[in-house]
Design an enzyme around this catalytic site. Structure first.
Site, PDB file in Angstrom:
ATOM      1  N   PHE A 145       0.859  -1.177   0.000  1.00 28.39           N
ATOM      2  CA  PHE A 145       0.000   0.000   0.000  1.00 28.39           C
ATOM      3  C   PHE A 145       0.897   1.228   0.000  1.00 28.39           C
ATOM      4  O   PHE A 145       1.567   1.528   0.988  1.00 28.39           O
ATOM      5  CB  PHE A 145      -0.943   0.053   1.193  1.00 28.39           C
ATOM      6  CG  PHE A 145      -1.847   1.263   1.125  1.00 28.39           C
ATOM      7  CD1 PHE A 145      -2.994   1.232   0.344  1.00 28.39           C
ATOM      8  CD2 PHE A 145      -1.521   2.436   1.776  1.00 28.39           C
ATOM      9  CE1 PHE A 145      -3.812   2.346   0.238  1.00 28.39           C
ATOM     10  CE2 PHE A 145      -2.331   3.559   1.679  1.00 28.39           C
ATOM     11  CZ  PHE A 145      -3.473   3.513   0.906  1.00 28.39           C
ATOM     12  N   ASP A 230       9.540   2.859   1.730  1.00 27.72           N
ATOM     13  CA  ASP A 230       8.343   3.618   2.070  1.00 27.72           C
ATOM     14  C   ASP A 230       8.131   3.517   3.575  1.00 27.72           C
ATOM     15  O   ASP A 230       7.577   2.550   4.080  1.00 27.72           O
ATOM     16  CB  ASP A 230       7.143   3.060   1.311  1.00 27.72           C
ATOM     17  CG  ASP A 230       5.849   3.822   1.604  1.00 27.72           C
ATOM     18  OD1 ASP A 230       5.804   4.560   2.614  1.00 27.72           O
ATOM     19  OD2 ASP A 230       4.879   3.670   0.842  1.00 27.72           O
ATOM     20  N   LYS A 259       2.881  11.366   6.818  1.00 25.02           N
ATOM     21  CA  LYS A 259       2.034  11.172   7.987  1.00 25.02           C
ATOM     22  C   LYS A 259       2.564  11.885   9.228  1.00 25.02           C
ATOM     23  O   LYS A 259       2.283  13.051   9.436  1.00 25.02           O
ATOM     24  CB  LYS A 259       1.793   9.684   8.232  1.00 25.02           C
ATOM     25  CG  LYS A 259       0.988   9.044   7.103  1.00 25.02           C
ATOM     26  CD  LYS A 259       0.384   7.732   7.499  1.00 25.02           C
ATOM     27  CE  LYS A 259      -0.356   7.088   6.328  1.00 25.02           C
ATOM     28  NZ  LYS A 259      -1.548   7.842   5.878  1.00 25.02           N
TER      29      LYS A 259
END
Length: 404
Positions: A145, A230, A259
């Site tokens: 993801f 990531d 984030k």
């Protein structure tokens, strides 16, 4: 009582009346928050064990970060990158130092960071590695993801994220996560990058086999390929270290961050790499109006400074041990598996008992917020400011839910 709390309140209906249904949120409407706790419009308090998918690593309204935002709001919020502002240099310098890299490229969202990493890897491949024009490929993992842009869903294996959004962007090869042999077979002379999550978040906090990440690092070095990590969910203290890669002694060529970098206040993302990688970009080739804006830099610089002390990494490691010990005690009592590191856990509930969605609804009724993924799996990612007592409370509520 549980049934009463799960009735859809009017505020939930109002919020969905004019909204595209691209999310299926729990029926709670939050109006205020502080630390690890949120309060809904009816005055009910909940322990937030999702933390915005790691965007709230430092909790809601961390006083240092809120103060930085307030101070910057009174001075300057946006200039665009056509000019230089006085918060930019500090942010880039201090984040580069935290990452151990030469350069930083600020963006806004995690998906933008991933798109940036893809573009940089391709350009590096053509200009530095010598891949023939238009032939570059990037190897990714099943269950990944990395966002939901058109390019990113092109290499997703999640049908919900991918189906009906074609035609898809070419140039990606998908291999099983954790399978080093399959990765080696997929890499060829035109491969410019291997893009991986050190721990797969959306898939259910899946930790790869021991030795996998070091093996990826060796393979990328041997084949002259960029290792792109990531760390948008796994990084910035979540797993008990600044980056999840650290726990395997691995340093990637490129970090993708987001984030938590925005402190739960503003969207901030970044790519960090050395000059021989990020240096391939020249003016006009990539950018963002809001990327690296003064407000974002002011908040994110304070985030970097909080991490530079090591306090939050130590908290995540110590409190994570307590969390995982409590969760492992529920295996065989409704849980069939527990995975994760630090304050990050994926829990597989016995599907004969209940779905992940039902478990999260029942946790909500007991004052704990979590999120399901993929059927009977739920994720816990509480803010790093959570206390031992609050962890014990969350585990106790989960035990009660599983006991029926």
């Amino acid at each position: 009582m549980i049934e009463d709390m799960l009735r859809t309140p009017a505020a939930v209906q109002d919020s969905e009346r004019h909204t595209a249904h691209n999310y299926h949120p729990l029926p709670v409407v939050i109006t205020s928050a502080e630390g690890a706790w949120v309060t809904d419009v009816d005055g009910n308090r909940y322990l937030d064990c999702l933390a915005g998918y790691s965007a709230l690593n430092f909790g809601h309204r961390h006083p240092t970060l809120v103060a930085a935002a307030h101070a910057q709001l009174d001075k300057l919020t946006l200039t665009s990158r056509a000019f230089i502002h006085d918060q930019f240099a500090d942010f880039c310098r201090e984040l580069a130092a935290l990452c151990g890299k030469d350069l930083v490229l600020p963006m806004n969202t995690g998906a933008e960071a991933v798109e940036t990493g893809i573009k940089v890897a391709r350009k590096w491949g053509y200009q530095v590695k010598g891949v023939p024009a238009g032939q570059a490929n990037i190897v990714v993992a099943e269950g990944n993801f990395h966002g939901r842009t058109t390019t990113i869903v092109s290499f997703s294996t999640d049908a919900d994220a991918r189906a009906d959004f074609g035609p898809y962007t070419p140039g990606f090869r998908v291999v099983p996560y954790g399978d080093l042999a399959a990765l080696g077979e997929a890499v060829d002379e035109h491969t410019v990058g291997v893009l991986l999550e050190p721990i797969q978040g959306e898939q259910g906090v899946v930790v790869p086999p021991e030795g996998y990440l070091p093996g990826v690092r060796r393979l990328c070095t041997e084949r002259d390929v960029l290792f792109i990590a990531d760390e948008i969910q796994s990084g910035l203290g979540r797993t008990g270290s600044t980056f999840a890669c650290e726990q395997e002694g691995v340093v990637p060529d490129m970090y993708l961050l987001g984030k938590a970098l925005g402190g739960g206040i503003v969207p901030v993302s970044a790519v960090a790499a050395d000059a021989d990688v990020l240096g391939v970009l020249k003016p006009g080739q990539h950018g963002s109006t809001f990327g690296g804006n003064p407000l974002a830099c002011a908040v994110a610089t304070e985030v970097v400074r909080l991490l530079a002390t090591g306090e939050f990494q130590r908290r995540s490691a110590a409190l994570g041990e307590r969390l995982h010990a409590g969760l492992r005690g529920l295996i065989g009592k409704g849980l069939v598996a527990v995975r994760g590191r630090g304050l990050w856990a994926g829990l597989d509930i016995d599907p004969a008992l209940m779905s992940g969605r039902e478990a999260c609804e029942r946790l909500m009724a007991r004052g704990v917020l979590a999120k399901d993924t993929h059927g009977s799996t739920i994720r816990l990612a509480p803010p790093l400011v959570i206390t031992e007592e609050e962890i014990d409370h969350a585990v106790a509520q989960l035990a009660a839910v599983l006991a029926g």
